[in-house]
Design a protein around this motif. Structure first.
Motif, mmCIF file in Angstrom:
data_model
loop_
_atom_site.group_PDB
_atom_site.id
_atom_site.type_symbol
_atom_site.label_atom_id
_atom_site.label_comp_id
_atom_site.label_asym_id
_atom_site.label_seq_id
_atom_site.Cartn_x
_atom_site.Cartn_y
_atom_site.Cartn_z
ATOM 1 N N LEU A 140 -2.856 14.165 2.424
ATOM 2 C CA LEU A 140 -2.935 12.737 2.103
ATOM 3 C C LEU A 140 -2.626 12.512 0.626
ATOM 4 O O LEU A 140 -3.088 13.266 -0.240
ATOM 5 N N MET A 141 -1.832 11.490 0.353
ATOM 6 C CA MET A 141 -1.457 11.157 -1.025
ATOM 7 C C MET A 141 -2.724 11.039 -1.875
ATOM 8 O O MET A 141 -3.684 10.391 -1.474
ATOM 9 N N GLY A 142 -2.709 11.702 -3.033
ATOM 10 C CA GLY A 142 -3.829 11.632 -3.955
ATOM 11 C C GLY A 142 -4.982 12.560 -3.644
ATOM 12 O O GLY A 142 -5.954 12.609 -4.406
ATOM 13 N N SER A 143 -4.904 13.320 -2.556
ATOM 14 C CA SER A 143 -6.016 14.194 -2.169
ATOM 15 C C SER A 143 -5.858 15.590 -2.776
ATOM 16 O O SER A 143 -4.751 16.016 -3.131
ATOM 17 N N ASN A 144 -6.957 16.313 -2.845
ATOM 18 C CA ASN A 144 -6.933 17.695 -3.293
ATOM 19 C C ASN A 144 -6.147 18.565 -2.314
ATOM 20 O O ASN A 144 -5.515 19.542 -2.709
ATOM 21 N N GLY A 145 -6.155 18.212 -1.050
ATOM 22 C CA GLY A 145 -5.436 18.971 -0.045
ATOM 23 C C GLY A 145 -3.938 18.988 -0.272
ATOM 24 O O GLY A 145 -3.241 19.904 0.154
ATOM 25 N N ARG A 146 -3.413 17.998 -0.962
ATOM 26 C CA ARG A 146 -1.973 17.895 -1.206
ATOM 27 C C ARG A 146 -1.538 18.656 -2.461
ATOM 28 O O ARG A 146 -0.349 18.864 -2.702
ATOM 29 N N LYS A 147 -2.475 19.092 -3.253
ATOM 30 C CA LYS A 147 -2.134 19.839 -4.470
ATOM 31 C C LYS A 147 -1.611 21.226 -4.100
ATOM 32 O O LYS A 147 -2.019 21.815 -3.100
ATOM 33 N N LEU A 148 -0.726 21.747 -4.943
ATOM 34 C CA LEU A 148 -0.204 23.087 -4.727
ATOM 35 C C LEU A 148 -1.340 24.095 -4.744
ATOM 36 O O LEU A 148 -2.301 23.954 -5.504
ATOM 37 N N TYR A 149 -1.198 25.113 -3.922
ATOM 38 C CA TYR A 149 -2.252 26.112 -3.756
ATOM 39 C C TYR A 149 -2.146 27.207 -4.825
ATOM 40 O O TYR A 149 -1.064 27.702 -5.128
ATOM 41 N N GLY A 150 -3.292 27.614 -5.343
ATOM 42 C CA GLY A 150 -3.434 28.805 -6.168
ATOM 43 C C GLY A 150 -2.497 28.890 -7.359
ATOM 44 O O GLY A 150 -2.307 27.927 -8.096
ATOM 45 N N LYS A 151 -1.900 30.079 -7.526
ATOM 46 C CA LYS A 151 -1.055 30.368 -8.686
ATOM 47 C C LYS A 151 0.214 29.517 -8.723
ATOM 48 O O LYS A 151 0.779 29.304 -9.788
ATOM 49 N N LEU A 152 0.653 29.046 -7.563
ATOM 50 C CA LEU A 152 1.867 28.225 -7.554
ATOM 51 C C LEU A 152 1.629 26.925 -8.304
ATOM 52 O O LEU A 152 2.534 26.410 -8.969
ATOM 53 N N ALA A 153 0.416 26.405 -8.242
ATOM 54 C CA ALA A 153 0.078 25.190 -9.005
ATOM 55 C C ALA A 153 0.284 25.430 -10.493
ATOM 56 O O ALA A 153 0.845 24.582 -11.196
ATOM 57 N N ASP A 154 -0.143 26.590 -10.979
ATOM 58 C CA ASP A 154 0.024 26.920 -12.400
ATOM 59 C C ASP A 154 1.497 27.043 -12.771
ATOM 60 O O ASP A 154 1.916 26.602 -13.842
ATOM 61 N N VAL A 155 2.278 27.654 -11.889
ATOM 62 C CA VAL A 155 3.719 27.803 -12.149
ATOM 63 C C VAL A 155 4.362 26.426 -12.266
ATOM 64 O O VAL A 155 5.134 26.164 -13.192
ATOM 65 N N TYR A 156 4.051 25.529 -11.334
ATOM 66 C CA TYR A 156 4.622 24.182 -11.383
ATOM 67 C C TYR A 156 4.162 23.442 -12.645
ATOM 68 O O TYR A 156 4.985 22.871 -13.366
ATOM 69 N N GLU A 157 2.871 23.454 -12.897
ATOM 70 C CA GLU A 157 2.331 22.731 -14.063
ATOM 71 C C GLU A 157 2.972 23.219 -15.360
ATOM 72 O O GLU A 157 3.241 22.428 -16.257
ATOM 73 N N GLY A 158 3.222 24.509 -15.462
ATOM 74 C CA GLY A 158 3.799 25.063 -16.677
ATOM 75 C C GLY A 158 5.285 24.824 -16.828
ATOM 76 O O GLY A 158 5.852 25.105 -17.888
ATOM 77 N N VAL A 200 -2.903 26.034 3.107
ATOM 78 C CA VAL A 200 -3.114 27.434 2.731
ATOM 79 C C VAL A 200 -4.582 27.784 2.466
ATOM 80 O O VAL A 200 -5.037 28.859 2.845
ATOM 81 N N ALA A 201 -5.319 26.905 1.826
ATOM 82 C CA ALA A 201 -6.712 27.206 1.478
ATOM 83 C C ALA A 201 -7.538 27.460 2.740
ATOM 84 O O ALA A 201 -7.259 26.895 3.802
ATOM 85 N N THR A 202 -8.547 28.291 2.615
ATOM 86 C CA THR A 202 -9.408 28.629 3.748
ATOM 87 C C THR A 202 -9.981 27.383 4.410
ATOM 88 O O THR A 202 -10.084 27.312 5.633
ATOM 89 N N ASP A 203 -10.316 26.372 3.605
ATOM 90 C CA ASP A 203 -10.887 25.135 4.142
ATOM 91 C C ASP A 203 -9.850 24.020 4.303
ATOM 92 O O ASP A 203 -10.202 22.856 4.482
ATOM 93 N N GLY A 204 -8.565 24.362 4.276
ATOM 94 C CA GLY A 204 -7.508 23.363 4.427
ATOM 95 C C GLY A 204 -7.511 22.745 5.810
ATOM 96 O O GLY A 204 -7.876 23.389 6.796
ATOM 97 N N ILE A 205 -7.071 21.504 5.894
ATOM 98 C CA ILE A 205 -7.080 20.750 7.158
ATOM 99 C C ILE A 205 -6.223 21.429 8.238
ATOM 100 O O ILE A 205 -6.623 21.520 9.394
ATOM 101 N N LEU A 206 -5.036 21.900 7.876
ATOM 102 C CA LEU A 206 -4.127 22.587 8.814
ATOM 103 C C LEU A 206 -3.760 23.956 8.245
ATOM 104 O O LEU A 206 -2.588 24.303 8.148
#
Length: 181
Positions: free
Chosen positions: A72-90, A14-20
């Motif tokens: 890739l496991m452990g990479s920043n690219g595998r983290k949830l994008y944007g606000k969804l990351a906050d929803v999951y973390e919370g 999803v990120a502008t600089d994302g691999i795919l």
């Protein structure tokens, strides 16, 4: 009973600089996808984050011939994008929120997703995420073959291929009998 399947909404997709990256198409669905996710969590309904995870050293994985290394496991690219990351973390400590690593397009392939859904007597699956015509599609086909009712949130799915996205939405409805919201 119903569940929400949140598929691959990660930085690499999803990120502008994302691999795919799905780029703008994926970024445009963020608010709707987050709202749907919050609604399911607030209602104490089952929410499953199904996230692609690859090992850079795994030379046998078939996607290696099709795509550059991604999620890739452990990479920043595998983290949830944007606000969804906050929803999951919370909400990750809730018993109704679950994370499943997946290796293939379909969230059912090689995972215990079907078992978890059947344990909870879930019959209806709501799909969100990316890519509409790859991982969301393959998950929907397997869900159909396993007897689940499928609901696709049109404003919460995206692809880097607009033609493939439109084709997949038609396929969900006309071939899998999915409800498109």
């Amino acid at each position: 009973m119903r569940a929400l399947l949140s598929i691959d909404y990660t930085n690499d997709f999803v990120a502008t600089d994302g691999i795919l990256t799905t780029g703008e198409a994926g970024q445009k669905i963020e608010n709707h996808l987050v709202d749907v996710t919050r609604d399911f969590i607030s209602a104490d309904e089952y929410v499953v984050f199904l996230i692609d995870g690859h090992d850079e050293k795994d030379t046998y994985h078939p996607e290696n011939k099709l795509f550059p290394p991604h999620n890739l496991m452990g990479s920043n690219g595998r983290k949830l994008y944007g606000k969804l990351a906050d929803v999951y973390e919370g909400n990750q400590d809730k018993s109704t929120v679950h994370w499943i690593d997946k290796r293939h397009y379909s969230a059912f392939s090689g995972t215990d997703l079907d078992i978890r859904l059947r344990e909870r007597n879930i019959k209806e699956l709501h799909l969100t995420g990316v890519c509409t015509d790859i991982c969301v599609l393959h998950t929907a086909v397997d869900a159909y073959n396993l007897g689940y009712q499928i609901v696709v949130h049109e404003k919460a799915v995206a692809s880097f291929d607009s033609e493939g996205h439109r084709w997949a939405l038609r396929h969900f409805k006309n071939t899998l009998g999915a409800i498109i919201l």
